[in-house]
Design an enzyme around this catalytic site. Structure first.
Site, PDB file in Angstrom:
ATOM      1  N   HIS A 114      88.499  76.046 110.877  1.00  0.00           N
ATOM      2  CA  HIS A 114      87.835  77.777 111.088  1.00  0.00           C
ATOM      3  C   HIS A 114      86.325  78.394 111.633  1.00  0.00           C
ATOM      4  CE1 HIS A 114      86.681  77.770 106.545  1.00  0.00           C
ATOM      5  NE2 HIS A 114      86.513  78.732 107.259  1.00  0.00           N
ATOM      6  N   ASP A 152      92.547  72.151 108.448  1.00  0.00           N
ATOM      7  CA  ASP A 152      91.162  72.726 108.135  1.00  0.00           C
ATOM      8  C   ASP A 152      90.156  71.768 108.104  1.00  0.00           C
ATOM      9  OD1 ASP A 152      89.613  74.935 108.766  1.00  0.00           O
ATOM     10  OD2 ASP A 152      89.570  75.166 106.447  1.00  0.00           O
ATOM     11  N   SER A 191      80.571  77.303 104.863  1.00  0.00           N
ATOM     12  CA  SER A 191      82.128  76.773 105.035  1.00  0.00           C
ATOM     13  C   SER A 191      81.760  75.478 106.169  1.00  0.00           C
ATOM     14  CB  SER A 191      83.171  77.772 105.721  1.00  0.00           C
ATOM     15  OG  SER A 191      83.606  78.390 105.390  1.00  0.00           O
TER      16      SER A 191
END
Length: 508
Positions: A250, A285, A365
């Site tokens: 992402h 992910d 992230s």
């Protein structure tokens, strides 16, 4: 009473006008009759005063500095010898042992004998105080009347210092000591060789490599900030010296739905370079980037299967655009089932995540979650939030993809450009809370079919982990690589069974 170890001291009274002190009659033992009684040397005549008949004074030892009034054995040289010629006469009518009442005979003075030792001399033969066979007697007399002594002033007791005063004195002492130490340090700095600076002492820059500061110092050059196409940022970390970087899917997608071809990355020293997007996997992910060069500092990847709840961890990245940020915490849970959504609100990935209370915020992230030694155990991916709308900050619940799973996916992306997904080979039905996962349909030729599982079996344990819902089972399956053999426990018709299942990769 004077002690028998020293000659008894007579009260000198007034040496110029001594007065005979009358004594009450006393009973003496038989040995006292032989002790001669000596009259007072002289009487002081006072006007209008008729002296009473003198009474024989008891024997008194001479006081140092005065000539002895009576010496019975060895007279002192230079002093007249006083020898009584006649003792007191005993009254014939008195009972035996009564004191003599007759007056003393007139004393007769004789020339002093100089060939005998003084009576206090240690070699004197007739010293009554050294001769144990002597019949000498110690006599006492009442103390003369005198005004009572003036009492001493009462001294007030010293008050102990209060605890507060002690603390204050200690603080002042410590302050003075610190000031002196600083002054000595400044003096030493100014007087020693150097670059001419007069401010401060030489700083201590070396740190123990096992300390948090030492670990961060070593790993920080390997952590990068990934600048996304929509103006945001994520994080990443170098995993090989030839420039491969791991991050989240992402992150490379940014605000869109497809990964970018290349992105800018910022190093901890401020340098910026371009990184190529090698590939990404939305189901796990995980994404892989590559920067040019072949001498990059790679981070060490740990075995995430060995982590335990309570282990200390560090989260490194660029939360809210703040590059090179480090937070510390512990592992709060392992194999936590987590669902993540894409920008369209659709479930995109399912993972058995490592949960931590180390602060993770938007921008973290793709950054590394490390153990206390700086070895990567996971990729920071998601946070729990209580916000109804928009982005929320850290509330102490963050999640990371286990590095064993992420490394397997990254290796496949580097090798083939895509990643495989592990499956059991069964359709899952509706779950009842606390009962297990229902295998509603077993796919022919799947790992579940080969293990003998049937439609309707209720799976209660997978690879040693109790399962009670579908998401939990899916997350545990995807965590493992294809070819892994696991033990499953299931119920069929009210009876419990177990079976060995060899997992496989899904065929797309």
């Amino acid at each position: 009473m004077t002690s028998g170890t020293q000659p008894p001291q007579a009260d000198p009274g007034n040496p110029q006008h001594p007065e005979a002190v009358p004594h009450a009659p006393r009973e003496h033992g038989a040995h006292e009759a032989a002790a001669p009684q000596e009259p007072a040397p002289y009487e002081a005549q006072q006007a209008g005063y008729e002296p009473a008949q003198p009474e024989p004074a008891p024997y008194e030892a001479p006081q140092p500095g005065y000539p002895p009034p009576y010496e019975s054995a060895a007279p002192q040289p230079g002093y007249p010898s006083y020898e009584p010629q006649q003792a007191f006469q005993q009254d014939p009518a008195a009972p035996p042992g009564a004191p003599a009442m007759a007056g003393p005979a007139q004393p007769q003075y004789a020339p002093q004998q100089t060939d005998q030792s003084a009576w206090w001399h240690p070699a004197a033969a007739s010293d009554p105080w050294r001769d144990p066979g002597s019949r000498a007697v110690i006599e006492t007399r009442p103390a003369p009347h005198a005004p009572p002594p003036e009492p001493l002033p009462v001294r007030a007791p010293r008050a102990r210092p209060a605890l507060g005063l002690v603390i204050a004195v200690s603080a002042v002492t410590a302050l003075i000591a610190g000031t002196l130490g600083a002054a000595v340090g400044i003096w030493a700095t100014r007087s020693g060789p150097g670059d001419g600076s007069f401010l401060g002492a030489e700083p201590q820059t070396d740190r123990d490599v096992s300390s948090v500061a030492g670990v961060v110092e070593q790993i920080m050059p390997s952590v990068v900030t990934v600048l996304t196409a929509d103006g945001g940022n994520g994080s990443g970390f170098i995993v090989s010296d030839d420039g491969y970087v791991m991050t989240n899917h992402h992150v490379v997608v940014g605000g869109g739905t497809e990964p970018a071809e290349s992105l800018q990355v910022l190093f901890s020293d401020g340098n910026v370079t371009t990184a190529e997007v090698i590939g990404s996997d939305p189901d796990s992910d995980v994404a892989v980037l590559r920067i040019e060069g072949d001498e990059h500092p790679a981070m060490v990847l740990a075995d995430s299967d060995q982590v335990a709840v309570g282990d200390p961890v560090l989260a490194v990245g660029a939360p809210l655009g703040l590059s090179s940020t480090v937070t510390e915490g512990i592992i709060s849970a392992i194999d936590r089932p987590v669902l993540t959504e894409n920008n369209n609100g659709e479930v995109e990935s399912v993972m058995a995540a490592i949960q931590t209370d180390a602060a993770i915020n938007p921008g973290n992230s793709g950054g590394p979650l490390t153990d206390i030694a700086g070895q990567v155990i996971g990729i920071n991916t998601a946070i729990a939030s209580t916000a109804a709308e928009g982005e929320a900050g850290n509330i102490g619940i963050g999640f990371a993809i286990p590095i064993n799973q992420a490394k397997r996916i990254a290796d496949e992306i580097i090798a083939t450009g895509s990643a495989s997904h592990t499956v059991l080979g069964a359709e899952l039905g509706e779950s009842e809370l606390g009962v297990g996962v229902t295998l509603s349909e077993i796919i022919d030729g799947s790992p579940a079919d080969d293990a003998g599982l049937q439609d309707g079996d209720v799976l209660t344990s997978f690879n040693g982990n109790m399962v009670a819902e579908n998401t939990e089972l899916i997350a545990l399956i995807r965590k493992l690589a294809p070819g892994t053999v696991v033990t499953v426990v299931y119920e069929r018709n009210g009876e419990e069974h177990s079976a060995q299942v060899t997992l496989e990769a899904a065929s797309d």
